[in-house]
Design a protein around this motif. Structure first.
Motif, mmCIF file in Angstrom:
data_model
loop_
_atom_site.group_PDB
_atom_site.id
_atom_site.type_symbol
_atom_site.label_atom_id
_atom_site.label_comp_id
_atom_site.label_asym_id
_atom_site.label_seq_id
_atom_site.Cartn_x
_atom_site.Cartn_y
_atom_site.Cartn_z
ATOM 1 N N GLY A 1 4.314 13.027 8.935
ATOM 2 C CA GLY A 1 4.343 12.163 10.111
ATOM 3 C C GLY A 1 3.145 11.264 10.286
ATOM 4 N N THR A 2 2.058 11.469 9.537
ATOM 5 C CA THR A 2 0.884 10.598 9.647
ATOM 6 C C THR A 2 1.252 9.193 9.177
ATOM 7 O OG1 THR A 2 -0.552 12.476 9.108
ATOM 8 C CG2 THR A 2 -1.527 10.275 8.960
ATOM 9 N N TYR A 3 0.874 8.200 9.969
ATOM 10 C CA TYR A 3 1.079 6.811 9.542
ATOM 11 C C TYR A 3 -0.219 6.345 8.895
ATOM 12 C CZ TYR A 3 2.582 1.895 9.658
ATOM 13 O OH TYR A 3 2.948 0.601 9.312
ATOM 14 N N VAL A 4 -0.177 6.136 7.588
ATOM 15 C CA VAL A 4 -1.393 5.900 6.824
ATOM 16 C C VAL A 4 -1.346 4.547 6.114
ATOM 17 C CG1 VAL A 4 -0.450 7.198 4.852
ATOM 18 C CG2 VAL A 4 -2.899 6.817 5.003
ATOM 19 N N LEU A 5 -2.495 3.899 6.083
ATOM 20 C CA LEU A 5 -2.685 2.679 5.295
ATOM 21 C C LEU A 5 -3.464 3.057 4.049
ATOM 22 C CD1 LEU A 5 -2.695 -0.404 4.796
ATOM 23 C CD2 LEU A 5 -4.834 -0.495 6.117
ATOM 24 N N ASP A 6 -2.889 2.761 2.883
ATOM 25 C CA ASP A 6 -3.603 2.922 1.612
ATOM 26 C C ASP A 6 -4.085 1.536 1.206
ATOM 27 O OD1 ASP A 6 -4.598 3.689 -0.837
ATOM 28 O OD2 ASP A 6 -2.642 3.739 -1.816
ATOM 29 N N VAL A 7 -5.382 1.304 1.354
ATOM 30 C CA VAL A 7 -5.952 -0.020 1.097
ATOM 31 C C VAL A 7 -6.524 -0.046 -0.316
ATOM 32 C CG1 VAL A 7 -8.174 0.595 2.150
ATOM 33 C CG2 VAL A 7 -7.515 -1.799 1.984
ATOM 34 N N GLY A 8 -6.200 -1.103 -1.069
ATOM 35 C CA GLY A 8 -6.559 -1.143 -2.482
ATOM 36 C C GLY A 8 -5.737 -0.125 -3.251
ATOM 37 N N THR A 9 -4.433 -0.130 -3.017
ATOM 38 C CA THR A 9 -3.554 0.921 -3.546
ATOM 39 C C THR A 9 -3.482 0.941 -5.057
ATOM 40 O OG1 THR A 9 -1.369 1.958 -3.262
ATOM 41 C CG2 THR A 9 -1.424 -0.454 -3.455
ATOM 42 N N GLY A 10 -3.823 -0.169 -5.726
ATOM 43 C CA GLY A 10 -3.665 -0.206 -7.172
ATOM 44 C C GLY A 10 -2.202 -0.031 -7.530
ATOM 45 N N THR A 11 -1.924 0.879 -8.441
ATOM 46 C CA THR A 11 -0.536 1.113 -8.841
ATOM 47 C C THR A 11 0.167 2.125 -7.935
ATOM 48 O OG1 THR A 11 -1.352 2.705 -10.477
ATOM 49 C CG2 THR A 11 -0.928 0.457 -11.238
ATOM 50 N N GLY A 12 -0.474 2.504 -6.825
ATOM 51 C CA GLY A 12 0.198 3.297 -5.801
ATOM 52 C C GLY A 12 -0.023 4.795 -5.856
ATOM 53 N N THR A 13 -1.018 5.254 -6.606
ATOM 54 C CA THR A 13 -1.200 6.698 -6.790
ATOM 55 C C THR A 13 -1.439 7.437 -5.480
ATOM 56 O OG1 THR A 13 -2.119 6.285 -8.981
ATOM 57 C CG2 THR A 13 -2.535 8.445 -8.017
ATOM 58 N N ALA A 14 -2.382 6.971 -4.674
ATOM 59 C CA ALA A 14 -2.679 7.652 -3.410
ATOM 60 C C ALA A 14 -1.522 7.520 -2.426
ATOM 61 C CB ALA A 14 -3.966 7.107 -2.806
ATOM 62 N N ALA A 15 -0.884 6.357 -2.401
ATOM 63 C CA ALA A 15 0.248 6.153 -1.502
ATOM 64 C C ALA A 15 1.384 7.113 -1.829
ATOM 65 C CB ALA A 15 0.725 4.704 -1.595
ATOM 66 N N ASP B 1 -2.851 -4.313 -1.710
ATOM 67 C CA ASP B 1 -3.784 -4.519 -2.819
ATOM 68 C C ASP B 1 -4.024 -6.011 -2.951
ATOM 69 O OD1 ASP B 1 -4.901 -2.634 -5.195
ATOM 70 O OD2 ASP B 1 -4.717 -4.716 -5.859
ATOM 71 N N ALA B 2 -5.229 -6.367 -3.362
ATOM 72 C CA ALA B 2 -5.569 -7.777 -3.512
ATOM 73 C C ALA B 2 -4.913 -8.409 -4.725
ATOM 74 C CB ALA B 2 -7.088 -7.935 -3.609
ATOM 75 N N ASP B 3 -4.463 -7.588 -5.675
ATOM 76 C CA ASP B 3 -3.855 -8.107 -6.902
ATOM 77 C C ASP B 3 -2.336 -7.996 -6.819
ATOM 78 O OD1 ASP B 3 -4.175 -8.938 -9.841
ATOM 79 O OD2 ASP B 3 -2.919 -7.152 -9.981
ATOM 80 N N ALA B 4 -1.655 -9.101 -7.012
ATOM 81 C CA ALA B 4 -0.192 -9.113 -6.899
ATOM 82 C C ALA B 4 0.461 -8.215 -7.943
ATOM 83 C CB ALA B 4 0.326 -10.543 -7.036
ATOM 84 N N GLY B 5 -0.101 -8.175 -9.148
ATOM 85 C CA GLY B 5 0.469 -7.327 -10.191
ATOM 86 C C GLY B 5 0.408 -5.855 -9.840
ATOM 87 N N MET B 6 -0.703 -5.435 -9.236
ATOM 88 C CA MET B 6 -0.819 -4.048 -8.780
ATOM 89 C C MET B 6 0.239 -3.749 -7.720
ATOM 90 S SD MET B 6 -3.408 -2.449 -10.318
ATOM 91 C CE MET B 6 -4.978 -2.778 -11.151
ATOM 92 N N ALA B 7 0.397 -4.662 -6.768
ATOM 93 C CA ALA B 7 1.378 -4.447 -5.705
ATOM 94 C C ALA B 7 2.794 -4.335 -6.267
ATOM 95 C CB ALA B 7 1.299 -5.581 -4.684
ATOM 96 N N VAL B 8 3.119 -5.126 -7.267
ATOM 97 C CA VAL B 8 4.450 -5.078 -7.883
ATOM 98 C C VAL B 8 4.698 -3.724 -8.535
ATOM 99 C CG1 VAL B 8 5.844 -5.997 -9.784
ATOM 100 C CG2 VAL B 8 4.718 -7.554 -8.199
ATOM 101 N N VAL C 1 6.584 2.381 -3.319
ATOM 102 C CA VAL C 1 5.587 2.217 -2.264
ATOM 103 C C VAL C 1 5.847 0.931 -1.492
ATOM 104 C CG1 VAL C 1 3.125 1.900 -1.790
ATOM 105 C CG2 VAL C 1 3.862 3.491 -3.580
ATOM 106 N N ASP C 2 5.716 0.997 -0.167
ATOM 107 C CA ASP C 2 5.786 -0.206 0.673
ATOM 108 C C ASP C 2 4.441 -0.919 0.551
ATOM 109 O OD1 ASP C 2 6.085 -2.156 2.598
ATOM 110 O OD2 ASP C 2 5.933 -0.786 4.303
ATOM 111 N N ALA C 3 4.319 -1.780 -0.455
ATOM 112 C CA ALA C 3 3.047 -2.430 -0.768
ATOM 113 C C ALA C 3 3.178 -3.932 -0.616
ATOM 114 C CB ALA C 3 2.618 -2.095 -2.198
ATOM 115 N N ARG C 4 2.100 -4.530 -0.137
ATOM 116 C CA ARG C 4 2.042 -5.994 -0.024
ATOM 117 C C ARG C 4 0.680 -6.470 -0.520
ATOM 118 N NH1 ARG C 4 2.181 -6.436 6.522
ATOM 119 N NH2 ARG C 4 3.623 -4.704 6.214
ATOM 120 N N VAL C 5 0.567 -7.773 -0.746
ATOM 121 C CA VAL C 5 -0.688 -8.352 -1.219
ATOM 122 C C VAL C 5 -1.553 -8.714 -0.019
ATOM 123 C CG1 VAL C 5 -1.764 -10.213 -2.540
ATOM 124 C CG2 VAL C 5 0.420 -9.258 -3.286
ATOM 125 N N ALA C 6 -2.759 -8.163 0.027
ATOM 126 C CA ALA C 6 -3.732 -8.471 1.071
ATOM 127 C C ALA C 6 -5.104 -8.045 0.580
ATOM 128 C CB ALA C 6 -3.401 -7.747 2.376
#
Length: 276
Positions: free
Chosen positions: A52-66, A80-87, A94-99
């Motif tokens: 139930g925790t709503y968490v932001l994984d910042v700099g997710t990379g390939t999504g391991t922590a998420a 993640d700042a890199d579009a390729g990582m977010a993809v 993972v619900d990931a976006r570029v930021a």
């Protein structure tokens, strides 16, 4: 279209980082990504991630922590700042976006927790980044971050030793943080950085572990241009690259762990705190 406000927040260091990581998400996942996955469970524990925790994984990379947070039953948004990582993270579920820090598009007090696995090493304005992360946390929300610190394990020195032994020329344009933005990369200084940004109950500890890998897997990251070691390798002439590989193999024998495995000692810093 580039957001001009976002562009104004980015430093020369940030721009260099974006260039360094562009197009290298899969090579990262196959090499250094496995290394960076090691502290993830400790990171989530420090942030008190649970069902139930709503968490932001910042700099997710390939999504391991998420993905690890999702496995705990958390609700996760990732950037993640890199579009390729977010993809790659999106493809894994993972619900990931570029930021890019220090500016996120989320509302104030949006999240119960924020985690960032080795993201602070890659931002040009770490203090501004922490202030932004506090903004998106609910009062009392937890933050947990890992950092490559000043104290390094012998495995972290392996490529540097190989470069020196091979006579590699270190590029003058490697990404370097503005000294005015830098801080001592120790547990105490990292915790103090969180306190300066308004976090309470801030503390930090060193983590030590042996990363198990193989000779070819560990070489694969720099050979593909991943991270600072990759910038060094790919900037050399062909003969020097051959010599670096030779010296790398010679020095890596110190870390032989049976079969084809290497056991590379690493040290990182884990800091956590609570939004005031």
């Amino acid at each position: 279209m580039t957001d001009p406000t976002q562009t104004q927040t980015q430093t020369v260091f940030d721009t260099a980082e974006r260039t360094m990581w562009s197009g290298r998400a899969r090579a990262y996942a196959a090499s250094f990504g496995r290394l960076c996955a090691h502290p993830v469970e400790r990171l989530l524990d420090a942030a008190e991630i649970e069902t139930g925790t709503y968490v932001l994984d910042v700099g997710t990379g390939t999504g391991t922590a998420a993905l690890a947070a999702l496995a705990r039953g958390a609700r996760v948004s990732a950037v993640d700042a890199d579009a390729g990582m977010a993809v790659v993270a999106q493809a894994a579920g993972v619900d990931a976006r570029v930021a890019a820090l220090p500016q996120l598009s989320f509302p104030d007090a949006e999240f119960d927790a924020v985690v960032g696995n080795f993201v602070i090493n890659h931002v040009g304005r770490p203090r501004a980044a922490l202030t932004e992360l506090r903004r998106v946390l609910k009062p009392g929300g937890r933050i947990a971050l890992t950092l490559w610190g000043a104290r390094r394990g012998a495995g972290q020195e392996l490529f540097g030793r190989a470069f020196a032994a091979a006579g590699a020329v270190i590029p003058a344009d490697l990404p370097r943080l503005d000294p005015a933005e830098d801080f001592a990369r120790t547990a105490d200084s990292f915790a103090e950085l969180l306190r300066e940004a308004g976090f309470t109950d801030a503390g930090a500890v060193e983590l030590e572990w042996e990363h198990r890998t193989t000779l070819d897997e560990w070489w694969g990251g720099p050979a593909a241009g991943v991270a600072t070691a990759g910038l060094v390798v790919t900037s050399q002439d062909a003969g020097t690259v051959v010599e670096i590989r030779r010296e790398y193999e010679r020095l890596a024998a110190e870390f032989a762990a049976g079969g084809h495995e290497l056991a590379l000692p690493h040290i990182a810093v884990l800091a956590c705190g609570r939004a005031g």
